[in-house]
Design an enzyme around this catalytic site. Structure first.
Site, mmCIF file in Angstrom:
data_model
loop_
_atom_site.group_PDB
_atom_site.id
_atom_site.type_symbol
_atom_site.label_atom_id
_atom_site.label_comp_id
_atom_site.label_asym_id
_atom_site.label_seq_id
_atom_site.Cartn_x
_atom_site.Cartn_y
_atom_site.Cartn_z
ATOM 1 N N TYR A 45 0.860 -1.198 -0.125
ATOM 2 C CA TYR A 45 0.093 -0.202 0.080
ATOM 3 C C TYR A 45 0.969 1.230 -0.023
ATOM 4 O O TYR A 45 1.738 1.437 0.628
ATOM 5 C CB TYR A 45 -1.035 0.063 1.125
ATOM 6 C CG TYR A 45 -2.408 -0.084 1.041
ATOM 7 C CD1 TYR A 45 -2.943 1.012 0.170
ATOM 8 C CD2 TYR A 45 -3.244 -1.016 1.251
ATOM 9 C CE1 TYR A 45 -4.324 1.202 -0.311
ATOM 10 C CE2 TYR A 45 -4.497 -0.932 0.610
ATOM 11 C CZ TYR A 45 -5.082 0.184 -0.101
ATOM 12 O OH TYR A 45 -6.277 0.185 -0.508
ATOM 13 N N GLU A 47 -0.328 4.721 -0.488
ATOM 14 C CA GLU A 47 -1.133 6.122 -0.719
ATOM 15 C C GLU A 47 -0.471 7.319 -0.593
ATOM 16 O O GLU A 47 0.460 7.444 0.348
ATOM 17 C CB GLU A 47 -2.343 6.301 0.179
ATOM 18 C CG GLU A 47 -3.516 5.319 -0.366
ATOM 19 C CD GLU A 47 -4.756 5.296 0.476
ATOM 20 O OE1 GLU A 47 -4.908 6.352 1.373
ATOM 21 O OE2 GLU A 47 -5.786 4.900 0.229
ATOM 22 N N ASP A 191 -5.994 13.429 -25.641
ATOM 23 C CA ASP A 191 -5.889 11.909 -25.035
ATOM 24 C C ASP A 191 -5.160 11.147 -25.953
ATOM 25 O O ASP A 191 -5.824 10.980 -27.094
ATOM 26 C CB ASP A 191 -7.489 11.667 -24.754
ATOM 27 C CG ASP A 191 -7.672 10.127 -24.508
ATOM 28 O OD1 ASP A 191 -6.448 9.517 -24.641
ATOM 29 O OD2 ASP A 191 -8.562 9.726 -24.154
ATOM 30 N N THR A 217 -3.371 5.498 -22.432
ATOM 31 C CA THR A 217 -3.394 4.459 -21.845
ATOM 32 C C THR A 217 -2.065 4.055 -22.059
ATOM 33 O O THR A 217 -1.251 4.718 -22.816
ATOM 34 C CB THR A 217 -4.413 3.596 -22.391
ATOM 35 O OG1 THR A 217 -4.175 3.550 -23.756
ATOM 36 C CG2 THR A 217 -5.814 4.161 -22.376
ATOM 37 N N LYS A 220 -1.881 0.150 -25.420
ATOM 38 C CA LYS A 220 -2.218 0.080 -26.819
ATOM 39 C C LYS A 220 -0.912 0.114 -27.786
ATOM 40 O O LYS A 220 -0.045 -0.784 -27.701
ATOM 41 C CB LYS A 220 -3.311 1.188 -27.125
ATOM 42 C CG LYS A 220 -4.405 1.170 -26.485
ATOM 43 C CD LYS A 220 -5.504 2.375 -26.828
ATOM 44 C CE LYS A 220 -6.580 2.375 -26.136
ATOM 45 N NZ LYS A 220 -6.859 1.868 -24.750
ATOM 46 N N ARG A 226 -1.783 -2.981 -18.873
ATOM 47 C CA ARG A 226 -3.206 -2.331 -18.868
ATOM 48 C C ARG A 226 -3.069 -1.231 -17.991
ATOM 49 O O ARG A 226 -3.300 -1.203 -16.478
ATOM 50 C CB ARG A 226 -4.136 -3.409 -18.894
ATOM 51 C CG ARG A 226 -5.683 -2.986 -18.697
ATOM 52 C CD ARG A 226 -6.458 -4.195 -19.093
ATOM 53 N NE ARG A 226 -6.114 -4.671 -20.333
ATOM 54 C CZ ARG A 226 -6.426 -4.180 -21.486
ATOM 55 N NH1 ARG A 226 -7.404 -3.311 -21.515
ATOM 56 N NH2 ARG A 226 -6.041 -4.705 -22.835
HETATM 57 C C1 LIG Z 1 -8.932 7.667 -26.746
HETATM 58 C C2 LIG Z 1 -9.198 6.963 -25.563
HETATM 59 N N1 LIG Z 1 -9.275 7.454 -24.299
HETATM 60 C C3 LIG Z 1 -9.444 6.709 -23.325
HETATM 61 C C4 LIG Z 1 -9.536 5.116 -23.381
HETATM 62 C C5 LIG Z 1 -9.928 4.509 -22.029
HETATM 63 O O1 LIG Z 1 -8.858 3.803 -21.778
HETATM 64 P P1 LIG Z 1 -9.341 2.516 -20.582
HETATM 65 O O2 LIG Z 1 -10.121 1.552 -21.359
HETATM 66 O O3 LIG Z 1 -7.891 2.186 -19.857
HETATM 67 O O4 LIG Z 1 -10.168 3.036 -19.565
HETATM 68 C C6 LIG Z 1 -9.525 4.601 -24.411
HETATM 69 C C7 LIG Z 1 -9.786 3.208 -24.510
HETATM 70 O O5 LIG Z 1 -9.995 2.492 -25.498
HETATM 71 C C8 LIG Z 1 -9.507 5.359 -25.683
HETATM 72 O O6 LIG Z 1 -9.476 4.743 -26.733
#
Ligand SMILES: Cc1ncc(COP(=O)(O)O)c(C=O)c1O
Length: 416
Positions: A45, A47, A191, A217, A220, A226
């Protein structure tokens, strides 16, 4: 009882080895990443943040997290990094929570144009807590319409513009989006979940000089565990850290943070750059082969690791009767019978619902990790076309499944 789960893990390993994976958001993590994710770091843990934890015994995990932060900053040339978000969705929530109050206005790419649920869909926390205004694509080019984004920003005065997508095959112009956000006195969140690996390899322009926040993320194109992370300008560092912990998360997953550090390290190698180059080459080769076989690729091609196929167009060209019409769901299920895995997807301006949309999304990160190059990628397109042409012939589909399994045998994902 636990044997049941270990049996299922073995079963999943066999499934992964025997199938061609074209899901654009999936990849195969390296053995080192799997090892870190399965390590005893899961016991701890922690935090808080390195040097400021709410628990004792954090001297080792402090070093782990500090190293992960350093690797992340170095890889993306970022001023600040928070490596604690458990996922891409948590990373986005963290950014929103750091800047917005319920009801605040945000611009985000519509889901049916290629955006993500967390970019303001009504059924997601983003769309139910905040006032998201969706932007889309130009009907002519099926590419981002920056003029429309500028007009929407002037009209709605958002606090944040969210850029980035889950199903968009073209280069995103972060500089233009930065200009729109500064002209309209709002912040820019990029993002980069889908294209993080391409950005790390400098094969897609980096959002770093232009964005106030970057969420992502790690699993990918980046090929890590993950999970998720956030980078931001130094001026937002404190707010971001507070928003993640104690704002929206509790203890960090130290085993996953260790694996993220390894992924950030691996992404700095020459091999990784070569891998990403091949990801793009494979996607371009597949899109080209589909076009030659009479399929319409959305926007006419791809600049990155994925593309969409318009099946409505195929139905029209082949003049198929109602009972034989192709849809995303039909093709996804048909190909699964032949051990080819992909996902149904809406296409721009789709008139069909997301449960049974008019398109399929094809991505090359996973097959490229396996070692497939252009010739193999083109063979897969022919497998898909053969399956579609012979979709009512079970004997043909069974034979194709065996052929795909044989094909996969030559490219083991995990050697031992
Ligand atoms: C552009 C984008 N943002 C955020 C996410 C969310 O990721 P997670 O599935 O890890 O929550 C995804 C997932 O496919 C995504 O394609």
């Amino acid at each position: 009882m636990q044997n049941y789960i270990f049996e299922l893990i073995k079963e999943e390993k066999i499934r992964e080895e025997k199938t061609i994976n074209l899901i654009a958001s999936e990849n195969y993590a390296s053995p080192e990443i799997l090892q870190a994710t399965g390590s005893i770091l899961t016991n701890k843990y922690a935090e808080g943040y390195p040097g400021a934890r709410y628990y004792g015994g954090c001297q080792v995990v402090d070093k782990v997290e500090t190293y992960a932060i350093d690797m992340c900053k170095k890889l993306f040339n970022a001023e600040h990094a928070n490596v604690q978000p458990h996922s891409g969705s948590s990373a986005n929530f963290g950014v929103y929570f750091s800047q917005l109050k319920p009801g605040d206005t945000v611009l985000g790419m519509a889901l049916n144009a290629g955006g993500h649920l967390t970019h303001g869909h009504k059924i997601n926390f983003s769309g139910s807590i905040f006032n998201f205004v969706p932007y889309g694509l130009s009907p002519e080019t099926e590419q981002l319409d920056y003029d429309e984004i500028e007009i929407l920003a002037q009209q709605h005065k958002p606090k944040i513009i969210v850029a980035g997508a889950s199903a968009y095959s073209r280069t995103i112009d972060f500089e233009k989006l930065h200009k729109i956000s500064t002209n309209n006195n709002c912040l820019l969140l990029v993002d980069m979940a889908h294209i993080a690996g391409l950005i790390a390899a400098e094969l897609h322009p980096s959002p770093i000089p232009f964005a106030d926040f970057i969420s992502s993320t790690t699993h990918k194109t980046l090929r890590g565990p993950r999970s998720g992370f956030i980078c931001c300008k130094a001026e937002f560092a404190q707010k971001i850290d507070k928003a993640i912990m104690p704002g929206i998360q509790g203890g960090p997953l130290m085993h996953v943070i260790a694996a993220k550090a390894i992924a950030f390290e691996q992404a700095q190698t020459k091999e990784f750059k070569k891998y990403q180059e091949q990801v793009i080459k494979n996607a371009k080769a597949m899109a080209q082969t589909f076009t030659e076989l009479g399929y319409r690729v959305v926007s006419g091609g791809t600049d990155n690791h994925l593309f969409l196929i318009d099946l409505q167009d195929k139905n029209k060209k082949d003049n198929l009767p109602e009972t034989q019409k192709l849809s995303g769901k039909v093709v996804e299920q048909l190909l699964q019978k032949c051990n080819i895995i992909l996902n149904r997807n809406t296409i721009p301006f789709d008139t069909q619902p997301p449960t049974n949309p008019s398109g399929i999304r094809i991505g090359t990160p996973a097959i490229t990790t396996r070692g497939f190059v252009e010739t193999h990628a083109c063979s897969i397109v022919h497998f898909i076309d053969d399956a579609i042409k012979n979709r009512f012939d079970d004997d043909f589909l069974n034979k194709l499944k065996i052929k795909v399994e044989q094909f996969c045998k030559n490219f083991p994902i995990y050697k031992d």
